[in-house]
Design a protein around this motif. Structure first.
Motif, PDB file in Angstrom:
ATOM      1  N   LEU A  48       1.052  -0.998   0.001  1.00 22.26           N
ATOM      2  CA  LEU A  48      -0.181  -0.343  -0.150  1.00 22.26           C
ATOM      3  C   LEU A  48       1.511   1.075   0.145  1.00 22.26           C
ATOM      4  O   LEU A  48       0.645   2.456  -1.041  1.00 22.26           O
ATOM      5  N   LEU A  49       1.968   1.299   0.826  1.00 25.66           N
ATOM      6  CA  LEU A  49       2.785   2.494   1.061  1.00 25.66           C
ATOM      7  C   LEU A  49       3.811   3.134  -0.601  1.00 25.66           C
ATOM      8  O   LEU A  49       3.583   4.361  -0.503  1.00 25.66           O
ATOM      9  N   TYR A  50       3.578   2.017  -1.453  1.00 21.08           N
ATOM     10  CA  TYR A  50       4.204   2.324  -2.549  1.00 21.08           C
ATOM     11  C   TYR A  50       3.450   1.748  -3.771  1.00 21.08           C
ATOM     12  O   TYR A  50       3.692   1.795  -4.954  1.00 21.08           O
ATOM     13  N   ARG A  51       2.138   2.239  -3.271  1.00 21.61           N
ATOM     14  CA  ARG A  51       1.050   1.885  -4.177  1.00 21.61           C
ATOM     15  C   ARG A  51       1.015   0.457  -4.814  1.00 21.61           C
ATOM     16  O   ARG A  51       0.746   1.025  -6.440  1.00 21.61           O
ATOM     17  N   GLU A  52       1.219  -0.392  -4.920  1.00 20.43           N
ATOM     18  CA  GLU A  52       1.686  -1.693  -5.665  1.00 20.43           C
ATOM     19  C   GLU A  52       0.063  -2.103  -5.689  1.00 20.43           C
ATOM     20  O   GLU A  52      -0.236  -2.507  -6.631  1.00 20.43           O
ATOM     21  N   GLU A  53      -0.332  -1.654  -4.723  1.00 20.18           N
ATOM     22  CA  GLU A  53      -1.930  -2.421  -3.791  1.00 20.18           C
ATOM     23  C   GLU A  53      -2.308  -0.902  -3.570  1.00 20.18           C
ATOM     24  O   GLU A  53      -2.099   0.248  -3.336  1.00 20.18           O
ATOM     25  N   LEU A  54      -4.168  -0.702  -4.193  1.00 14.44           N
ATOM     26  CA  LEU A  54      -3.724   0.854  -3.043  1.00 14.44           C
ATOM     27  C   LEU A  54      -5.466   0.586  -2.310  1.00 14.44           C
ATOM     28  O   LEU A  54      -5.865  -1.124  -2.410  1.00 14.44           O
ATOM     29  N   PRO A  55      -5.144   1.047  -1.586  1.00 10.94           N
ATOM     30  CA  PRO A  55      -6.277   1.387  -0.051  1.00 10.94           C
ATOM     31  C   PRO A  55      -8.048   0.793  -0.355  1.00 10.94           C
ATOM     32  O   PRO A  55      -8.074   1.686  -1.729  1.00 10.94           O
ATOM     33  N   LYS A  57     -10.475   0.874   1.089  1.00  7.13           N
ATOM     34  CA  LYS A  57     -11.259   2.343   1.585  1.00  7.13           C
ATOM     35  C   LYS A  57      -9.697   3.041   2.735  1.00  7.13           C
ATOM     36  O   LYS A  57      -8.904   2.403   3.568  1.00  7.13           O
ATOM     37  N   GLY A  58     -10.374   4.257   3.537  1.00  6.21           N
ATOM     38  CA  GLY A  58      -9.716   4.522   4.106  1.00  6.21           C
ATOM     39  C   GLY A  58      -8.799   5.938   3.695  1.00  6.21           C
ATOM     40  O   GLY A  58      -8.547   5.898   2.692  1.00  6.21           O
ATOM     41  N   LYS A  59      -8.395   7.264   4.575  1.00  7.70           N
ATOM     42  CA  LYS A  59      -7.336   7.716   4.325  1.00  7.70           C
ATOM     43  C   LYS A  59      -6.151   7.436   3.804  1.00  7.70           C
ATOM     44  O   LYS A  59      -6.073   6.670   5.741  1.00  7.70           O
ATOM     45  N   MET A  60      -4.900   8.262   2.981  1.00  3.83           N
ATOM     46  CA  MET A  60      -3.665   7.526   3.267  1.00  3.83           C
ATOM     47  C   MET A  60      -2.559   8.636   2.950  1.00  3.83           C
ATOM     48  O   MET A  60      -2.935   9.488   1.538  1.00  3.83           O
ATOM     49  N   LEU A  61      -1.383   8.842   3.929  1.00  5.38           N
ATOM     50  CA  LEU A  61      -0.982   9.944   3.408  1.00  5.38           C
ATOM     51  C   LEU A  61       1.049   9.202   3.306  1.00  5.38           C
ATOM     52  O   LEU A  61       1.271   9.070   4.256  1.00  5.38           O
ATOM     53  N   VAL A  62       1.259   9.453   2.128  1.00  5.93           N
ATOM     54  CA  VAL A  62       2.588   8.968   2.338  1.00  5.93           C
ATOM     55  C   VAL A  62       3.725  10.038   1.554  1.00  5.93           C
ATOM     56  O   VAL A  62       3.920  10.654   0.436  1.00  5.93           O
ATOM     57  N   ARG A  79       7.054   7.038  -6.146  1.00  8.47           N
ATOM     58  CA  ARG A  79       7.727   5.700  -5.879  1.00  8.47           C
ATOM     59  C   ARG A  79       9.434   6.015  -5.907  1.00  8.47           C
ATOM     60  O   ARG A  79      10.140   5.768  -5.411  1.00  8.47           O
ATOM     61  N   ARG A  80       9.522   7.520  -6.491  1.00  7.34           N
ATOM     62  CA  ARG A  80      11.302   8.613  -6.472  1.00  7.34           C
ATOM     63  C   ARG A  80      11.458   8.372  -4.764  1.00  7.34           C
ATOM     64  O   ARG A  80      12.569   9.163  -4.576  1.00  7.34           O
ATOM     65  N   THR A  81      10.565   8.578  -3.541  1.00  7.52           N
ATOM     66  CA  THR A  81      10.431   9.637  -2.522  1.00  7.52           C
ATOM     67  C   THR A  81      10.647   7.939  -1.836  1.00  7.52           C
ATOM     68  O   THR A  81      11.003   8.132  -0.683  1.00  7.52           O
ATOM     69  N   ILE A  82      10.689   6.797  -2.053  1.00  7.50           N
ATOM     70  CA  ILE A  82      10.338   5.768  -1.933  1.00  7.50           C
ATOM     71  C   ILE A  82      11.541   4.588  -1.964  1.00  7.50           C
ATOM     72  O   ILE A  82      11.438   4.670  -3.402  1.00  7.50           O
ATOM     73  N   GLY A  83      11.768   4.786  -1.247  1.00  8.92           N
ATOM     74  CA  GLY A  83      13.584   2.938  -1.026  1.00  8.92           C
ATOM     75  C   GLY A  83      12.790   1.471  -1.037  1.00  8.92           C
ATOM     76  O   GLY A  83      12.193   1.431   0.177  1.00  8.92           O
ATOM     77  N   VAL A  84      12.908   0.848  -2.202  1.00 11.63           N
ATOM     78  CA  VAL A  84      12.381  -0.654  -1.198  1.00 11.63           C
ATOM     79  C   VAL A  84      13.164  -2.133  -1.736  1.00 11.63           C
ATOM     80  O   VAL A  84      13.824  -1.646  -2.224  1.00 11.63           O
ATOM     81  N   VAL A  85      12.718  -3.101  -0.576  1.00 11.66           N
ATOM     82  CA  VAL A  85      14.365  -3.749  -0.241  1.00 11.66           C
ATOM     83  C   VAL A  85      13.757  -5.200  -0.014  1.00 11.66           C
ATOM     84  O   VAL A  85      12.453  -5.403   0.452  1.00 11.66           O
ATOM     85  N   PHE A  86      13.861  -6.183  -0.871  1.00  7.28           N
ATOM     86  CA  PHE A  86      13.180  -7.294  -0.704  1.00  7.28           C
ATOM     87  C   PHE A  86      14.631  -8.431   0.082  1.00  7.28           C
ATOM     88  O   PHE A  86      15.432  -8.478  -0.320  1.00  7.28           O
TER      89      PHE A  86
END
Lengths: 228, 293
Positions: A48-55, A57-62, A79-86
């Motif tokens: 949800l945080l990097y919008r790979e999935e969308l919420p 319901k509810g409010k979100m701010l990242v 996504r340019r403001t987020i780094g992701v590691v798996f």
């Protein structure tokens, strides 16, 4: 506030409720563990945080992006403001260590000079200067994960998300990764780390968010893995 | 887009084109066959059009007068014809001359004309040419309404027939070309799919670090366009060569054929245009299906 969620729900198309009624906020500069058994909703929460999935319901701010007024064609900006590691590193096999890191900057069209400087900087940070010209398959798991972290940091994100970054590593290598994440956090980047690693969570005490069956069970500063 | 980015996309596109080997080849070949046919049809259509126009411009309007027309009236009609707009030339053939011409032409069947000298059935006639073929029908109508004019004829049928052939050719071409173009599009979209699948990891990373949608799609567009353009270039060269041969051979026969220069531009525009369209369309359909961005 870097991450803000108010009554967020996520229901998949097949009817599975992955998250229900999540309300929380994470400040800039925090280091947060996300724990809980498999299927508790950790991965969904991260997506949800990097919008790979969308919420649903509810409010979100990242990172200042309000999801209720978000245009999907702007996803790349978030996504340019987020780094992701798996857990599985996801390095590009045909590229060397330095090329893998540079790749993240090239595809957002960073200037060549910036790329060279930043890649160098990151190689020192993750301690892989000597391996710059090697290919991922020539590195140990811990080293590969450090390359992945360097790549995630390439575009100087405000938020670093790590989904089970030590899941495939032995204790020694896991320690190295955590120390690296702590250092990154000290330099000002917010770190959110999903983990199963009891020892790590108990040893490096940080804020703990515990999910269970899609609900936020616990939000505890300097928490431990198991509830007391 | 930065130059460096463009170079990178071009490099990626060329690499995948080569790596996809047989699929690329099959796609290019299908586009080439499609466009070769398009080219042949275009050349045929242009030439028939040209022929129709020429026939039309050579068309004479034949005006046959009523049998009771007097010499004074004939002179007046001649003057009136000369005064009409778009009339290029006026030729008068008196009935005696007409009969003489007939006899000469059909000398073998002389017995047909026995006794006609005394009782000539032919009318006096005018033959006019226009300076603007498109006006032929209009002129013919005007003249038809004059009192001493019996019938007016011009080679309406021939022109109409030629134009009809052109229409039929266009329709056949449309059906064949659409069928082939769809096949080509399908093949291209499959080729691009191979590329997308082989680069899944990279696309995943690009998405993750925030490459824009267009940045991610661009190499596939370029690859599609490359297939389309290559598929256009091959038949273009072939057609130009073949047409050159054709023009040279028909020159001897002094047939009316369009020159090389006048067909090259429409051929280039049509072939590269359609090739590019097919290529981009093919990659677009693949991107839509296999590239979630």
């Amino acid at each position: 506030m870097l991450i803000e969620m108010q009554h967020v729900f996520k229901t998949y198309k097949n009817g599975v409720v992955a998250l229900s009624d999540i309300t929380l906020s994470i400040d800039k500069g925090e280091f947060v563990y996300l724990i809980g058994p498999s299927g508790a909703g950790k991965s969904t929460w991260i997506k949800l945080l990097y919008r790979e999935e969308l919420p649903s319901k509810g409010k979100m701010l990242v990172n200042g992006f309000d999801f209720s007024r978000f245009k999907s064609r702007h996803t790349h900006r978030l996504r340019r403001t987020i780094g992701v590691v798996f857990q599985d590193y996801r390095l590009i096999e045909r590229l060397t260590v330095e090329e893998n890191i540079a790749f993240a900057m090239e595809v957002v069209e960073a200037p060549a000079r910036d790329i060279r400087r930043r890649v160098n900087e990151l190689l020192y940070l993750v301690g892989l200067k000597a391996h710059a010209k090697r290919f991922p398959r020539e590195l140990s798991g811990g080293e590969q994960q450090r390359v992945a972290i360097a790549r995630a940091l390439a575009n100087k994100p405000e938020l670093l998300i790590a989904d089970e970054p030590t899941g495939n590593l032995d204790y020694e290598n896991s320690l190295q990764i955590i120390k690296l994440l702590e250092e990154i956090n000290l330099q000002g980047t917010t770190v959110v780390m999903a983990t199963h690693d009891r020892d790590i969570v108990n040893r490096f005490r940080r804020r703990v968010l515990e999910l269970s069956e899609g609900r936020l069970l616990r939000d505890e500063a300097k928490g431990v893995y198991d509830r007391q | 887009m930065k130059l460096r980015t463009l170079r990178r996309h071009l490099r990626d596109a060329f690499r995948s084109f080569l790596r996809n080997g047989w699929m690329s080849f099959a796609s290019v070949a299908t586009v080439a066959i499609t466009l070769f046919l398009v080219g042949v049809f275009i050349l045929a259509a242009l030439n028939i059009d040209h022929l129709a126009r020429q026939t039309e411009s050579q068309v004479e309007i034949s005006i046959y007068l009523k049998m009771d027309t007097s010499q004074d009236e004939i002179r007046k009609i001649e003057a009136d014809l000369n005064n009409l707009p778009h009339v290029h030339s006026v030729r008068f053939v008196p009935r005696e001359e007409g009969l003489a011409w007939l006899k000469e032409t059909y000398a073998d069947e002389a017995d047909l004309f026995v006794g006609l000298d005394e009782d000539n059935p032919l009318p006096d006639a005018f033959f006019i040419k226009t300076d603007e073929p498109a006006r032929t029908a209009e002129l013919a109508q005007t003249i038809q309404s004059w009192p001493q004019v019996e019938t007016v004829r011009y080679a309406q049928e021939e022109v109409a027939k030629l134009l009809e052939i052109t229409t039929v050719i266009r329709q056949i071409m449309l059906v064949v070309v659409i069928g082939l173009a769809l096949t080509a599009t399908f093949l291209i979209s499959n080729t691009i799919k191979l590329t997308i699948v082989s680069r899944r990891e990279e696309v995943e990373v690009m998405r993750l670090v925030g490459a824009s949608k267009w940045y991610i799609r661009m190499p596939y567009f370029i690859e599609g366009a490359l297939i389309g353009l290559l598929g256009a270039g091959i038949p273009l060269l072939l057609l130009v060569y073949l047409y050159q041969q054709y023009v040279e051979n028909t020159e001897i026969l002094s047939m009316s054929v369009l020159s090389m220069q006048s067909v090259t531009v429409p051929l280039i525009v049509a072939l590269f245009g359609i090739g590019l369209l097919i290529g981009i369309w093919g990659s677009l359909s693949s991107i839509r299906k296999f590239l979630r961005t």
